[in-house]
Design an enzyme around this catalytic site. Structure first.
Site, PDB file in Angstrom:
ATOM      1  CE1 TYR A 127      -4.300   2.155   0.495  1.00  0.00           C
ATOM      2  CE2 TYR A 127      -2.100   3.530   1.871  1.00  0.00           C
ATOM      3  CZ  TYR A 127      -3.782   3.019   1.095  1.00  0.00           C
ATOM      4  OH  TYR A 127      -4.427   4.300   1.094  1.00  0.00           O
ATOM      5  CG  HIS A 180      -0.881   5.716  -1.707  1.00  0.00           C
ATOM      6  ND1 HIS A 180      -0.859   3.756  -1.668  1.00  0.00           N
ATOM      7  CD2 HIS A 180      -1.707   6.163  -1.868  1.00  0.00           C
ATOM      8  CE1 HIS A 180      -2.844   4.113  -2.219  1.00  0.00           C
ATOM      9  NE2 HIS A 180      -3.143   4.627  -1.930  1.00  0.00           N
ATOM     10  CE1 TYR A 207      -7.214  11.144   0.230  1.00  0.00           C
ATOM     11  CE2 TYR A 207      -6.618  11.525  -2.201  1.00  0.00           C
ATOM     12  CZ  TYR A 207      -7.200  11.118  -0.487  1.00  0.00           C
ATOM     13  OH  TYR A 207      -7.745   9.778  -0.981  1.00  0.00           O
ATOM     14  CD1 TRP A 253      -6.443   4.251  -6.713  1.00  0.00           C
ATOM     15  CD2 TRP A 253      -4.244   4.032  -7.602  1.00  0.00           C
ATOM     16  NE1 TRP A 253      -5.834   4.685  -5.825  1.00  0.00           N
ATOM     17  CE2 TRP A 253      -4.281   4.289  -6.141  1.00  0.00           C
ATOM     18  CE3 TRP A 253      -3.280   4.016  -8.802  1.00  0.00           C
ATOM     19  CZ2 TRP A 253      -2.944   4.447  -5.352  1.00  0.00           C
ATOM     20  CZ3 TRP A 253      -1.872   4.096  -7.761  1.00  0.00           C
ATOM     21  CH2 TRP A 253      -2.188   4.405  -6.532  1.00  0.00           C
TER      22      TRP A 253
END
Length: 154
Positions: free
Chosen positions: A28, A32, A51, A86
């Site tokens: 993960y 990212h 964000y 995605w």
């Protein structure tokens, strides 16, 4: 659980959580660290800004603001093949991403201390361009649920 009352207010800070499957943490984070440029462009197109995704063990905490409300951002993202690609590419990493109705796992504020950042510092506590959270409230950056509480400004 439905979206927070502020979710359609431009500039409102929103928070939702995800839960990773055990062992998915490194993948993960790697994914990212290498976010696709077209995904970043989609995030901008959807009006999402400020964000951040935080991780604590298997818990992911997503904090964001939107220019045109969360509904608009969701509609733009849902219509995108980039978002679909995605999401499919990461689906195997998640243990939990939504409630039984398909809504994000919303987190609600229980405390907010805006404080007094140094005047020269822009940082994330700055009011969004065009007024955003502070529009029509004399610069009051507190969340909706705190606005009726008297300020203790010095």
């Amino acid at each position: 659980m439905s979206a927070p009352a502020d979710s359609e207010r431009p500039g409102a800070q929103l928070c939702h959580v995800y839960r990773l499957r055990p062992g998915a943490e490194q993948e993960y984070e790697r994914r990212h660290a290498e976010v696709w440029p077209e995904l970043s462009a989609l995030i901008d197109e959807a009006g999402i800004y400020d964000y951040h995704i935080y991780r604590y063990g298997l818990l992911l905490i997503c904090v964001l603001r939107t220019r045109n409300g969360f509904g608009h951002a969701s509609r733009v993202s849902a219509a995108s093949q980039v978002q679909a690609r995605w999401t499919r590419s990461l689906a195997h990493l998640f243990a939990e991403v939504a409630d039984a109705d398909g809504e994000p796992l919303w987190a609600y504020p229980v405390f907010d201390h805006p404080g007094h950042p140094p005047p020269s510092e822009g940082g994330p506590l700055r009011a969004p361009a065009g007024g955003g959270r502070a529009a029509g409230r004399g610069g009051d950056l507190r969340p909706t649920w705190q606005r009726d509480v008297p300020r203790l400004d010095h």
